[in-house]
Design an enzyme around this catalytic site. Structure first.
Site, PDB file in Angstrom:
ATOM      1  CG  HIS A  49      -0.293   0.262   2.526  1.00 30.24           C
ATOM      2  ND1 HIS A  49       0.127  -0.757   3.352  1.00 30.24           N
ATOM      3  CD2 HIS A  49       0.017   1.415   3.167  1.00 30.24           C
ATOM      4  CE1 HIS A  49       0.660  -0.239   4.453  1.00 30.24           C
ATOM      5  NE2 HIS A  49       0.607   1.073   4.368  1.00 30.24           N
ATOM      6  CG  ASP A 107      -0.050  -4.087   2.690  1.00 26.03           C
ATOM      7  OD1 ASP A 107       0.403  -3.428   1.736  1.00 26.03           O
ATOM      8  OD2 ASP A 107      -0.292  -3.594   3.807  1.00 26.03           O
ATOM      9  N   GLY A 140       3.863   5.669   9.325  1.00 21.92           N
ATOM     10  CA  GLY A 140       5.241   5.695   8.854  1.00 21.92           C
ATOM     11  C   GLY A 140       5.967   4.387   9.061  1.00 21.92           C
ATOM     12  CB  SER A 147       3.525   1.446   5.930  1.00 21.19           C
ATOM     13  OG  SER A 147       2.311   1.890   6.471  1.00 21.19           O
ATOM     14  CB  SER A 202      -0.112  -5.005   6.851  1.00 20.83           C
ATOM     15  OG  SER A 202      -1.213  -4.621   6.054  1.00 20.83           O
TER      16      SER A 202
END
Length: 297
Positions: free
Chosen positions: A135, A162, A243, A245, A266
């Site tokens: 993402h 993801d 942040g 991710s 995720s």
């Protein structure tokens, strides 16, 4: 006249003063200035050097300053003028130096409109990649890290999955098996991959949260974000923050220095002030999907 890859030749230097405004002629030695002083003068004139000049240093045995040149030596004599006969030796080198920096899991990566965390370093043959959250990778295009340019996005899968890839195009960016633990301790080294299981003690690394640990409380879970649902995620007690991710999730090293790669951050609920839940994408899935192998140590 033919030269090998690395060769040296003495060059005559002009008797006139140096081209730098701050440097004038220095006397006291029969053959010109001393090597240390000569190097200092070249240091002060670094901004005016010919572009082919890549380095210089003092050769104590030869009592000369060695100037490394990649390509033509044109202009070197003029640039080093005034140092005295025999004070400078030109060394022709086969390659110009370049800065290098390490790609370390857990450190910040960014593109226009996207800020993520470097998940894992992986490769397929001679091609190198970063694996991070899909993402996040899908939003960016050209990616940069703590040391400069990394490369372009190389594909992503989100929602449903993801994960995404960034191709490492920069020769200066060195892929490593390391994970940054920030203030907690020295970097740890990834030795392999393992799938998440209930009860497993895990940690993740992010420039936003630092080093965070918890345990896996569920696997094969479906989580629905505003953009769509993602399947086969693992649920953990680690707290999330924006942040993080794509952050690397690894086995808890305890007092050791090695870990195994488990997954990628995720998403989550809550935060690291009040507590919360973090869901992770198992990393074995993108490795299999893209035919990648992690960098291990």
């Amino acid at each position: 006249m033919t030269f090998p890859a690395v060769r040296r030749m003495a060059v005559a230097v002009l008797a006139a003063g140096l081209v730098f405004a701050s440097a004038g002629p220095v006397s006291g030695e029969p053959d010109g200035v001393g090597s240390a002083v000569a190097k200092e003068r070249l240091d002060r004139g670094a901004a005016t050097r010919p572009q082919s000049v890549t380095a210089w240093h003092v050769d104590a045995a030869a009592k000369a300053v060695v100037v490394s040149v990649h390509g033509s030596a044109a202009g070197v004599v003029e640039w080093a003028g005034g140092l005295g006969a025999g004070a400078v030796t030109v060394e022709h080198v086969a390659e110009a130096p370049r800065p290098v920096w390490d790609l370390i899991a857990g450190q910040s990566i960014h593109s226009v409109g996207a800020r993520c965390t470097l998940g894992f370093n992986a490769r397929s043959g001679s091609a190198r990649f970063i694996v991070s959250a899909g993402h996040c990778v899908s939003v960016g295009s050209d990616w940069h890290g703590v040391g400069g340019y990394i490369g372009p996005s190389g594909g992503s899968s989100f929602p449903g999955n993801d994960y995404g890839l960034i191709r490492v195009a920069s020769a200066a960016a060195v892929s490593t098996p390391l994970v940054d633990r920030y203030a907690v301790g020295a970097d740890v080294t990834i030795t392999g991959v393992t799938n998440p299981s209930v009860g497993m003690s895990v940690c993740y690394s992010s420039p936003v949260t630092g080093w965070r640990c918890g345990s896996i409380t569920g696997v094969n879970q479906t989580v629905c974000y505003p953009q769509g649902c993602v399947n086969q995620l693992a649920r953990t007690t680690m707290c999330p923050e924006p942040g993080a991710s794509g952050a690397p999730v690894v086995t808890n090293p305890g007092s050791g220095a090695t870990v195994r790669a488990v997954g990628l951050v995720s998403g989550g609920s809550g935060n690291c002030t009040s507590g919360g839940t973090t869901w992770i994408q198992p990393v074995s899935e993108p490795l299999a999907a893209y035919g990648l192998t992690l960098y291990t140590g």
